[in-house]
Write a protein that holds these residues in place. Sequence first.
Motif, mmCIF file in Angstrom:
data_model
loop_
_atom_site.group_PDB
_atom_site.id
_atom_site.type_symbol
_atom_site.label_atom_id
_atom_site.label_comp_id
_atom_site.label_asym_id
_atom_site.label_seq_id
_atom_site.Cartn_x
_atom_site.Cartn_y
_atom_site.Cartn_z
ATOM 1 N N UNK A 1 0.836 -1.205 0.000
ATOM 2 C CA UNK A 1 0.000 0.000 0.000
ATOM 3 C C UNK A 1 0.870 1.254 0.000
ATOM 4 N N UNK A 2 0.569 2.177 -0.917
ATOM 5 C CA UNK A 2 1.241 3.477 -0.948
ATOM 6 C C UNK A 2 0.332 4.527 -0.325
ATOM 7 N N UNK B 1 -1.971 14.239 1.016
ATOM 8 C CA UNK B 1 -3.435 14.202 0.951
ATOM 9 C C UNK B 1 -4.054 13.403 2.092
ATOM 10 N N UNK B 2 -3.254 12.522 2.718
ATOM 11 C CA UNK B 2 -3.795 11.659 3.763
ATOM 12 C C UNK B 2 -4.617 10.508 3.204
ATOM 13 N N UNK B 3 -4.416 10.195 1.920
ATOM 14 C CA UNK B 3 -5.192 9.149 1.255
ATOM 15 C C UNK B 3 -4.287 8.031 0.752
ATOM 16 N N UNK C 1 -7.710 2.547 -3.428
ATOM 17 C CA UNK C 1 -7.050 3.827 -3.684
ATOM 18 C C UNK C 1 -8.079 4.937 -3.494
ATOM 19 N N UNK C 2 -7.689 5.982 -2.778
ATOM 20 C CA UNK C 2 -8.596 7.087 -2.492
ATOM 21 C C UNK C 2 -9.190 7.021 -1.104
#
Length: 214
Positions: free
Chosen positions: A26-27, A32-34, A47-48
């Motif tokens: 996971x990246x 953005x904190x996402x 993602x998001x």
Amino acid sequence: MSHPLTPFIPVCDAIATLFSPHVEAVLHDLDSGLIFHIANAFSKRRAGDSSLNEADLTSSLEGDVIGPYGKSNWDGRRLKAITAVLRDAEQRPIGLLCINHDIEAFAGAFDQLKSMVDIAAPMPKTSALMAEDWREAVNSVIGDFLGTRRAALAGLTSADMDELIGMLDARGVFAIRRAVPYVAEILKLSRATIYNRLGVIRRKQETANRGEPW
């Protein structure tokens, strides 16, 4: 202009592909904190989604590697995780590469090696990394419930499911915004079903507290 974390996507994909299906990569985008990218997503994240890290996490990231540490997946399976801090040319933290290894798969498939994969003592959790991850709390409650009964989610009766929902409610899970959709997805129930069952459970509890027969 491409995103500064874009060059790390192939690294994520390579790690997840090599160790598939037991490793998720996971990246996390610290700006953005996402979640910026996720490979072999077995944790039901996308993602998001919010990374759920503390707001001041960046300032506390001194080392380049965090962990390894223990986690629980949504279905109670044990994960061994490690996190790499990704930095820009000025050495400022810009992202996190989290690698989650499903060690439960090996424990189940090779029982004779259980002593080698068991975690003798709980691996320390990194508070700054996971302090606000309510999904981890949900996963732990469900994992404890299934572990105590030596059961799988698919084998739970309606009464078992009500007891689990009641336990989650008692731990304050449903007071968290967005918790109901997450729990509904894990339990494979509709949101309406969760709310309906929760209403019945709460009414029963209120009646019991008043000493009235149900």
